[in-house]
Each structure stands twice: as C-alpha cells, then as structure tokens.
Design a protein around this motif. Structure first.
Motif, mmCIF file in Angstrom:
data_model
loop_
_atom_site.group_PDB
_atom_site.id
_atom_site.type_symbol
_atom_site.label_atom_id
_atom_site.label_comp_id
_atom_site.label_asym_id
_atom_site.label_seq_id
_atom_site.Cartn_x
_atom_site.Cartn_y
_atom_site.Cartn_z
ATOM 1 N N ILE A 1 0.787 -1.225 0.216
ATOM 2 C CA ILE A 1 -0.149 0.275 0.118
ATOM 3 C C ILE A 1 0.905 1.178 -0.056
ATOM 4 C CG2 ILE A 1 -1.783 1.416 1.337
ATOM 5 C CD1 ILE A 1 -2.837 -1.376 2.411
ATOM 6 N N PHE A 2 2.119 1.125 0.659
ATOM 7 C CA PHE A 2 3.016 2.321 0.858
ATOM 8 C C PHE A 2 4.205 1.916 -0.112
ATOM 9 C CE2 PHE A 2 0.467 2.814 4.675
ATOM 10 C CZ PHE A 2 0.117 4.151 4.582
ATOM 11 N N ASN A 3 3.810 2.059 -1.174
ATOM 12 C CA ASN A 3 5.122 1.476 -2.371
ATOM 13 C C ASN A 3 5.515 2.975 -2.889
ATOM 14 O OD1 ASN A 3 3.231 2.559 -4.193
ATOM 15 N ND2 ASN A 3 2.674 0.402 -4.994
ATOM 16 N N HIS A 4 6.420 2.888 -3.869
ATOM 17 C CA HIS A 4 7.023 4.169 -4.398
ATOM 18 C C HIS A 4 6.072 4.876 -5.020
ATOM 19 C CE1 HIS A 4 11.206 2.901 -3.103
ATOM 20 N NE2 HIS A 4 11.022 1.884 -3.621
ATOM 21 N N ALA A 5 5.054 4.493 -5.912
ATOM 22 C CA ALA A 5 4.138 5.204 -6.485
ATOM 23 C C ALA A 5 3.408 5.741 -5.350
ATOM 24 C CB ALA A 5 3.220 4.256 -7.310
ATOM 25 N N ARG A 6 3.007 5.250 -4.575
ATOM 26 C CA ARG A 6 2.107 5.737 -3.357
ATOM 27 C C ARG A 6 2.655 7.060 -2.696
ATOM 28 N NH1 ARG A 6 -3.262 5.165 -2.987
ATOM 29 N NH2 ARG A 6 -2.898 2.991 -2.631
ATOM 30 N N LEU A 7 4.160 6.769 -2.492
ATOM 31 C CA LEU A 7 4.962 7.904 -1.768
ATOM 32 C C LEU A 7 4.941 9.238 -2.678
ATOM 33 C CD1 LEU A 7 7.817 5.521 -0.146
ATOM 34 C CD2 LEU A 7 5.595 6.705 0.986
ATOM 35 N N ARG A 8 5.074 8.784 -3.884
ATOM 36 C CA ARG A 8 5.084 10.000 -4.914
ATOM 37 C C ARG A 8 3.918 10.836 -5.011
ATOM 38 N NH1 ARG A 8 8.276 6.162 -7.917
ATOM 39 N NH2 ARG A 8 6.262 5.735 -9.258
ATOM 40 N N ASP A 9 2.688 9.926 -4.877
ATOM 41 C CA ASP A 9 1.377 10.632 -4.697
ATOM 42 C C ASP A 9 1.217 11.459 -3.606
ATOM 43 O OD1 ASP A 9 -1.482 10.680 -5.889
ATOM 44 O OD2 ASP A 9 -1.947 9.853 -4.071
ATOM 45 N N ILE A 10 1.651 10.854 -2.245
ATOM 46 C CA ILE A 10 1.614 11.589 -1.178
ATOM 47 C C ILE A 10 2.288 12.696 -1.320
ATOM 48 C CG2 ILE A 10 1.968 11.660 1.315
ATOM 49 C CD1 ILE A 10 1.538 8.470 1.146
ATOM 50 N N ALA A 11 3.518 12.617 -1.767
ATOM 51 C CA ALA A 11 4.527 13.932 -1.828
ATOM 52 C C ALA A 11 3.769 15.100 -2.578
ATOM 53 C CB ALA A 11 5.486 13.627 -2.344
ATOM 54 N N ALA A 12 3.056 14.580 -3.953
ATOM 55 C CA ALA A 12 2.318 15.450 -4.963
ATOM 56 C C ALA A 12 1.255 16.225 -4.219
ATOM 57 C CB ALA A 12 2.185 14.811 -6.182
ATOM 58 N N GLN A 13 0.280 15.367 -3.431
ATOM 59 C CA GLN A 13 -0.931 15.890 -2.672
ATOM 60 C C GLN A 13 -0.549 16.936 -1.686
ATOM 61 O OE1 GLN A 13 -3.485 15.544 -4.365
ATOM 62 N NE2 GLN A 13 -2.817 13.961 -5.786
ATOM 63 N N THR A 14 0.593 16.545 -0.872
ATOM 64 C CA THR A 14 0.972 17.545 -0.010
ATOM 65 C C THR A 14 1.660 18.674 -0.593
ATOM 66 O OG1 THR A 14 1.603 15.386 1.287
ATOM 67 C CG2 THR A 14 2.295 17.689 2.229
ATOM 68 N N ALA A 15 2.501 18.707 -1.619
ATOM 69 C CA ALA A 15 2.913 19.893 -2.052
ATOM 70 C C ALA A 15 1.650 20.874 -2.463
ATOM 71 C CB ALA A 15 3.683 19.725 -3.383
ATOM 72 N N ALA A 16 0.622 20.240 -3.188
ATOM 73 C CA ALA A 16 -0.485 20.821 -3.697
ATOM 74 C C ALA A 16 -1.271 21.739 -2.929
ATOM 75 C CB ALA A 16 -1.558 19.897 -4.442
ATOM 76 N N VAL A 17 -1.165 21.458 -1.312
ATOM 77 C CA VAL A 17 -1.983 22.019 -0.574
ATOM 78 C C VAL A 17 -1.165 22.867 0.307
ATOM 79 C CG1 VAL A 17 -3.996 20.305 -0.431
ATOM 80 C CG2 VAL A 17 -1.930 20.091 1.266
ATOM 81 N N HIS A 18 0.319 22.651 0.096
ATOM 82 C CA HIS A 18 1.405 23.301 0.942
ATOM 83 C C HIS A 18 2.345 23.443 0.032
ATOM 84 C CE1 HIS A 18 3.681 24.859 4.315
ATOM 85 N NE2 HIS A 18 4.570 23.927 4.261
#
Length: 364
Positions: A12-29
C-alpha cells in the motif's frame, strides 16, 4: 496494529504511493520539499513492515510541515480528502498521536475530523491512556454525533482489548466509565456502529461477563438493532454454553429435540480437504423453540493432546414437532493462527449450550 504484514499489504505504501502523497501534500502546501520527503521515506523501504512504512510517512510529513501543531494540522486537513486510499489516510491520525499529545483539544478535534476518511481508533488511545476521564467525556459527546464514523470512534477507540493496539488496562479493570457511550449507541441505526458496540461488549465479557449481561438486561432487547448487538456481543459466552447469555437471546431453556443421523464425513481427510458435519433435528415440544446450534472441533496438538474450538453453526426457531436438516462444511487447512497435526479430531454438536452428539474424523 501487528508489525507483521503480508508483502502485498505493505505495498500500500510503495514508491508510487509515496510520490502521490508528496504531490498531494505539495498541492496543499507549496513550501513542502517533495524531494526530501521521497528520499527519506524510500530509504530501506523494502525491509519495512506495513506499520513501519505508515509511521515513517507520518514522521517525514512532520519533518516537512510547520513545527507548530495548529498550522500543520490545517495542512493535513486539506490533504485528507486528496488521499485516495482509506488505509493511507491513517498517516494523518498517526501524526496526531505522535505529535499532538501536548494539545488535547486541538488534537482530539483533528481526530474527529480525520476519522471519516479512514479511522482514528488507534490514534485516540494514547490520549485515553494519558487522561482517561477527559478523553471519555469527549467521546461520550462523540457517541451522540450525527456522523456514524464519529459515533463508531467513540466505541471502537475505547475498547479495552482493541486488536492491533495496546490494552486500556484501566477499562479492563473497570468498564463502568464507558457505560454512557455504550448506552447511547445501543440502538444505533448504523450497522458499522453496531458492530463496534458488539465487539466492545465482547471484549468486556472476557473480564466482566456479568457486567455485560447486567447492562444488556436493561436494554430493549425486543428492538431489532439492539437484539443484533446483544447476540454478537455475547458470542463468546454463548460458545461457552453460558446459560444466562443464552437466556438473553431467548435460548436459555434446554432444547426439547432429538438429534438424529449425525454424520461427520469423510472419515479420513488430508490437509486442505473439507469435512462436513450433518444431522437432523426433530422437535419433541408442542411449542416453538429458539435454538442456538454450535459445533466444536477438538484439534490435535503437536504434543498429542487436543484443543477445542467452537464454531457458530445456526440460530433458528424450530416449530412444534417439526424437523430440520443441518449441515456445515469446513476446510481443514493451516493458518498463521492454527497448524494442524495428524490424528483423530473429535467433533461435538451443541444445542443451547448442551452437547447432544459426538463424532470424529481423522487427519492423515
């Protein structure tokens, strides 16, 4: 939660997921350093269990967000609806549990906000351990919330024996502080909430069975949602043949039946095969009867002894002098929680807590 997780689950927490979390966090911050986050979360990822990955994400989010709790939580609130997996959202309440213990009000309101996105039942427990009375007072209000996820959190988060979490020893010793929460939820319209209440009460039966039955006797057990909770809450006691628990679900009297043509087949099986238990129940009563039907398999242990496990089979109302055919097939295969050994396995059938028939099969 258990640190041991299947490889597929921890992905569930693979590299693709980590990239998505990073992108979504950057979008709101916009100030979020995605490259730093990805480097830190990806280091040694393959060796990490599911929960270790989850906690690392929370730690690395903390490293990239404002150090003050309030602005950090404001960012995480904006992030929550952008995460596309309910389990992934657990990084948000985990963040609160790790970094918010010094600000009870702000943190508990954040957990209330995050729980509909996934669950905050694990994260709320450090706050209960820190200040049980204050935490339960707030959770009693949650038990009257319009949102079913918040109501469930009030019950699930305060369970004394919540799986995958530490036990709340104060509530194991004395469950009375949660009575108001359970009373508020005793007829909840949401099955999601009722399941939690039943599991909570089943937890308590392990230490205080009479307390649970006293509580249930004061509830409106004729009401279908409440009756559902009671049946599932008492499942462990019913499997033990507890007469009072059986009485609460209308099956307290000894069954007036004859059990005929008991069959356990095949007589010899190999690991992975199915064994079938079948029989006929015939009423000998001129009145309808509520019957709780269970069966037990006495599993052979490595030492050569046996250990019984009771399984629910059926609950029914048998008409006067009527008969019914009952059967159940079960695969005999190894699990992480049970390893099977060759030998004769006894099988018993229980009606309203009394053993009325015995059979056996052999694992070869």
């Amino acid at each position: 939660m258990s640190e041991q997780s299947a490889p597929a689950l921890k992905e569930i927490f693979n590299h693709a997921r980590l990239r998505d979390i990073a992108a979504q966090t950057a979008a709101v911050h916009p100030g979020f350093d995605s490259a730093r986050f990805l480097a830190a979360t990806a280091e040694g990822l393959d060796a990490l269990s599911l929960m270790a990955r989850l906690r690392r994400v929370s730690v690395c989010l903390h490293d990239g967000l404002p150090s003050d709790l309030a602005p950090a939580l404001a960012i995480l609130r904006r992030l929550a609806p952008r995460l596309d997996n309910r389990f992934v959202t657990l990084v948000l309440p985990e963040y609160v549990a790790m970094y918010g213990l010094e600000d009870f009000d702000l943190s508990m309101e954040a957990l209330r906000f995050f729980t509909p996105f996934g669950s905050a039942e694990f994260a709320v427990r450090p706050f209960l351990r820190q200040d049980l009375a204050r935490g339960l007072a707030l959770m009693e209000r949650w038990s009257r919330d319009d949102n079913e996820h918040v109501r469930r959190l009030a019950s699930e988060g305060s369970r004394p024996r919540l799986p995958w979490s530490f036990r709340l020893e104060a509530l194991r010793a004395d469950p009375s502080p949660v009575k108001a929460i359970l009373d508020n939820l005793r007829a909840d319209p949401s099955l999601y909430v009722r399941k939690s209440v039943a599991n909570h009460l089943n937890d308590i039966t392990k230490d205080h069975p009479d307390w649970v039955m006293d509580l249930l006797e004061g509830w409106e057990l004729h009401h279908p949602p409440t009756a559902w909770i009671a049946r599932h809450a008492l499942r462990s006691l019913i499997k033990q043949g507890d007469r009072r628990a059986l009485g609460l679900i209308g099956a307290g009297q000894a069954a007036q039946v004859s059990l005929e043509d008991m069959r356990v087949s095949p007589a010899d099986i190999r690991l992975g095969d199915k064994v079938t238990v079948a029989f006929r129940l015939r009423s000998t009563s001129p009145l309808p009867q509520r019957l709780v039907i269970d069966y037990a398999i006495h599993y052979v242990k490595k030492s050569g002894g046996t250990s019984a496990k009771v399984f629910k089979l059926k609950t029914l109302t048998l008409a006067p002098l009527a008969s019914v055919e009952i059967s159940r097939s079960q695969a005999i295969r190894d699990f992480t929680t049970r390893v099977h050994y060759a030998g004769k396995h006894a099988v018993e059938v229980f009606i309203n807590g009394e053993c009325l028939a015995r059979g056996a099969f052999s694992l070869v």
